[in-house]
Structure formats: C-alpha cells, structure tokens
Design a protein around this motif. Structure first.
Motif, mmCIF file in Angstrom:
data_model
loop_
_atom_site.group_PDB
_atom_site.id
_atom_site.type_symbol
_atom_site.label_atom_id
_atom_site.label_comp_id
_atom_site.label_asym_id
_atom_site.label_seq_id
_atom_site.Cartn_x
_atom_site.Cartn_y
_atom_site.Cartn_z
ATOM 1 N N GLY A 94 13.551 1.339 -61.109
ATOM 2 C CA GLY A 94 13.360 0.746 -59.791
ATOM 3 C C GLY A 94 12.387 1.554 -58.954
ATOM 4 N N ARG A 95 12.528 2.874 -59.006
ATOM 5 C CA ARG A 95 11.588 3.751 -58.282
ATOM 6 C C ARG A 95 10.184 3.611 -58.840
ATOM 7 N NH1 ARG A 95 15.236 9.197 -58.324
ATOM 8 N NH2 ARG A 95 16.766 8.525 -56.779
ATOM 9 N N LEU A 96 10.080 3.559 -60.147
ATOM 10 C CA LEU A 96 8.770 3.424 -60.784
ATOM 11 C C LEU A 96 8.111 2.113 -60.387
ATOM 12 C CD1 LEU A 96 6.707 4.591 -62.768
ATOM 13 C CD2 LEU A 96 7.937 3.416 -64.595
ATOM 14 N N GLU A 97 8.871 1.023 -60.388
ATOM 15 C CA GLU A 97 8.319 -0.271 -59.980
ATOM 16 C C GLU A 97 7.849 -0.220 -58.534
ATOM 17 O OE1 GLU A 97 11.371 -3.152 -60.723
ATOM 18 O OE2 GLU A 97 11.088 -3.088 -62.888
ATOM 19 N N ARG A 98 8.636 0.423 -57.663
ATOM 20 C CA ARG A 98 8.251 0.543 -56.255
ATOM 21 C C ARG A 98 6.975 1.374 -56.123
ATOM 22 N NH1 ARG A 98 12.162 3.809 -53.958
ATOM 23 N NH2 ARG A 98 10.686 5.504 -54.146
ATOM 24 N N ASP A 99 6.898 2.489 -56.860
ATOM 25 C CA ASP A 99 5.723 3.355 -56.796
ATOM 26 C C ASP A 99 4.487 2.638 -57.315
ATOM 27 O OD1 ASP A 99 7.345 5.304 -55.766
ATOM 28 O OD2 ASP A 99 7.473 6.477 -57.627
ATOM 29 N N VAL A 100 4.632 1.878 -58.389
ATOM 30 C CA VAL A 100 3.495 1.115 -58.921
ATOM 31 C C VAL A 100 3.047 0.077 -57.892
ATOM 32 C CG1 VAL A 100 2.820 -0.582 -60.675
ATOM 33 C CG2 VAL A 100 3.994 1.507 -61.354
ATOM 34 N N GLY A 101 3.997 -0.559 -57.227
ATOM 35 C CA GLY A 101 3.658 -1.526 -56.182
ATOM 36 C C GLY A 101 2.892 -0.869 -55.044
ATOM 37 N N GLU A 102 3.316 0.340 -54.653
ATOM 38 C CA GLU A 102 2.609 1.061 -53.597
ATOM 39 C C GLU A 102 1.204 1.435 -54.037
ATOM 40 O OE1 GLU A 102 4.982 4.386 -52.411
ATOM 41 O OE2 GLU A 102 6.573 3.117 -51.596
ATOM 42 N N VAL A 103 1.040 1.855 -55.286
ATOM 43 C CA VAL A 103 -0.291 2.209 -55.793
ATOM 44 C C VAL A 103 -1.196 0.978 -55.786
ATOM 45 C CG1 VAL A 103 -1.565 2.925 -57.856
ATOM 46 C CG2 VAL A 103 0.464 4.194 -57.138
ATOM 47 N N LYS A 104 -0.660 -0.163 -56.222
ATOM 48 C CA LYS A 104 -1.451 -1.395 -56.206
ATOM 49 C C LYS A 104 -1.875 -1.742 -54.790
ATOM 50 C CE LYS A 104 0.393 -3.742 -60.296
ATOM 51 N NZ LYS A 104 1.182 -4.907 -60.755
ATOM 52 N N SER A 105 -0.954 -1.609 -53.855
ATOM 53 C CA SER A 105 -1.262 -1.899 -52.460
ATOM 54 C C SER A 105 -2.349 -0.959 -51.941
ATOM 55 C CB SER A 105 0.007 -1.758 -51.616
ATOM 56 O OG SER A 105 -0.275 -1.926 -50.258
ATOM 57 N N ASP A 106 -2.230 0.319 -52.274
ATOM 58 C CA ASP A 106 -3.238 1.293 -51.855
ATOM 59 C C ASP A 106 -4.599 0.971 -52.466
ATOM 60 O OD1 ASP A 106 -1.314 2.578 -50.386
ATOM 61 O OD2 ASP A 106 -1.034 4.230 -51.813
ATOM 62 N N LEU A 107 -4.610 0.537 -53.728
ATOM 63 C CA LEU A 107 -5.878 0.185 -54.374
ATOM 64 C C LEU A 107 -6.524 -1.027 -53.708
ATOM 65 C CD1 LEU A 107 -5.035 0.724 -58.143
ATOM 66 C CD2 LEU A 107 -6.600 2.054 -56.735
ATOM 67 N N VAL A 108 -5.721 -1.994 -53.317
ATOM 68 C CA VAL A 108 -6.263 -3.173 -52.632
ATOM 69 C C VAL A 108 -6.859 -2.767 -51.294
ATOM 70 C CG1 VAL A 108 -5.612 -5.338 -51.508
ATOM 71 C CG2 VAL A 108 -4.813 -4.860 -53.812
ATOM 72 N N LEU A 109 -6.154 -1.914 -50.556
ATOM 73 C CA LEU A 109 -6.678 -1.445 -49.270
ATOM 74 C C LEU A 109 -7.972 -0.658 -49.458
ATOM 75 C CD1 LEU A 109 -3.386 -0.292 -47.506
ATOM 76 C CD2 LEU A 109 -4.763 -2.316 -46.982
ATOM 77 N N LEU A 110 -8.005 0.189 -50.473
ATOM 78 C CA LEU A 110 -9.209 0.969 -50.759
ATOM 79 C C LEU A 110 -10.366 0.054 -51.141
ATOM 80 C CD1 LEU A 110 -10.512 3.746 -51.088
ATOM 81 C CD2 LEU A 110 -9.667 3.768 -53.435
ATOM 82 N N GLU A 111 -10.083 -0.954 -51.957
ATOM 83 C CA GLU A 111 -11.119 -1.913 -52.349
ATOM 84 C C GLU A 111 -11.674 -2.636 -51.121
ATOM 85 O OE1 GLU A 111 -11.742 -5.637 -55.438
ATOM 86 O OE2 GLU A 111 -9.737 -5.210 -54.659
ATOM 87 N N ASN A 112 -10.791 -3.048 -50.220
ATOM 88 C CA ASN A 112 -11.244 -3.726 -49.008
ATOM 89 C C ASN A 112 -12.108 -2.813 -48.143
ATOM 90 O OD1 ASN A 112 -10.028 -6.138 -49.642
ATOM 91 N ND2 ASN A 112 -8.150 -5.684 -48.523
ATOM 92 N N ARG A 113 -11.694 -1.551 -48.027
ATOM 93 C CA ARG A 113 -12.503 -0.598 -47.252
ATOM 94 C C ARG A 113 -13.878 -0.406 -47.882
ATOM 95 N NH1 ARG A 113 -9.665 4.844 -46.417
ATOM 96 N NH2 ARG A 113 -11.727 5.320 -45.621
#
Length: 82
Positions: free
Chosen positions: A38-57
């Motif tokens: 569950g923690r790993l899934e949450r962390d992967v979700g956060e990384v994906k979110s961070d990558l999307v934000l970085l891509e947008n920037r």
C-alpha cells in the motif's frame, strides 16, 4: 466398539495448534506485506504526480523560450530591413 485412544486426540490437538500458530504467522506476514505494498502504491502515485507536474513546468518553460526566440527573430528581421 473400541474406545478412542486419548493419545491420538492429544497428538491431533497438538498438530492443530501448531498449524494454527503457523497460519497466524502467515496472516501476520501477509498483513505487513499488504501495508508495504500500500505504501509502495502510494509512493509510486506521488512520483507519477510529481513527474506530471515537472513535465508541465518543462513544457511551460519551453514554450516561453520559443516565444522569446520568435520575438528576437522578428526584431532581428525588422532591424535588418531598416
């Protein structure tokens, strides 16, 4: 009819208790792994979110650079005409 042997019943109970302890251990272990997954899934979700934000920037910054380059090219073209 023969009387049941009490040693067989005792051995059966010992075996069942042993299996119960092992099952408890397995369930506990699986529970810990479930928490970790569950923690790993949450962390992967956060990384994906961070990558999307970085891509947008990056896209925003790239577009801004392209606009500046386009304006500079237009100014150079106007300056060379004069």
């Amino acid at each position: 009819m023969a009387e049941p042997d009490p040693t067989v019943a005792n051995h059966t109970l010992v075996l069942l208790r042993s299996m119960d302890r092992k099952l408890d251990h397995v369930i506990e272990t699986l529970g810990r792994h479930d928490v970790r997954l569950g923690r790993l899934e949450r962390d992967v979700g956060e990384v994906k979110s961070d990558l999307v934000l970085l891509e947008n920037r990056m896209l925003t910054q790239t577009n801004e650079i392209l606009r500046i380059v386009h304006r500079l090219n237009e100014q150079d073209a106007l300056a060379s005409q004069n």
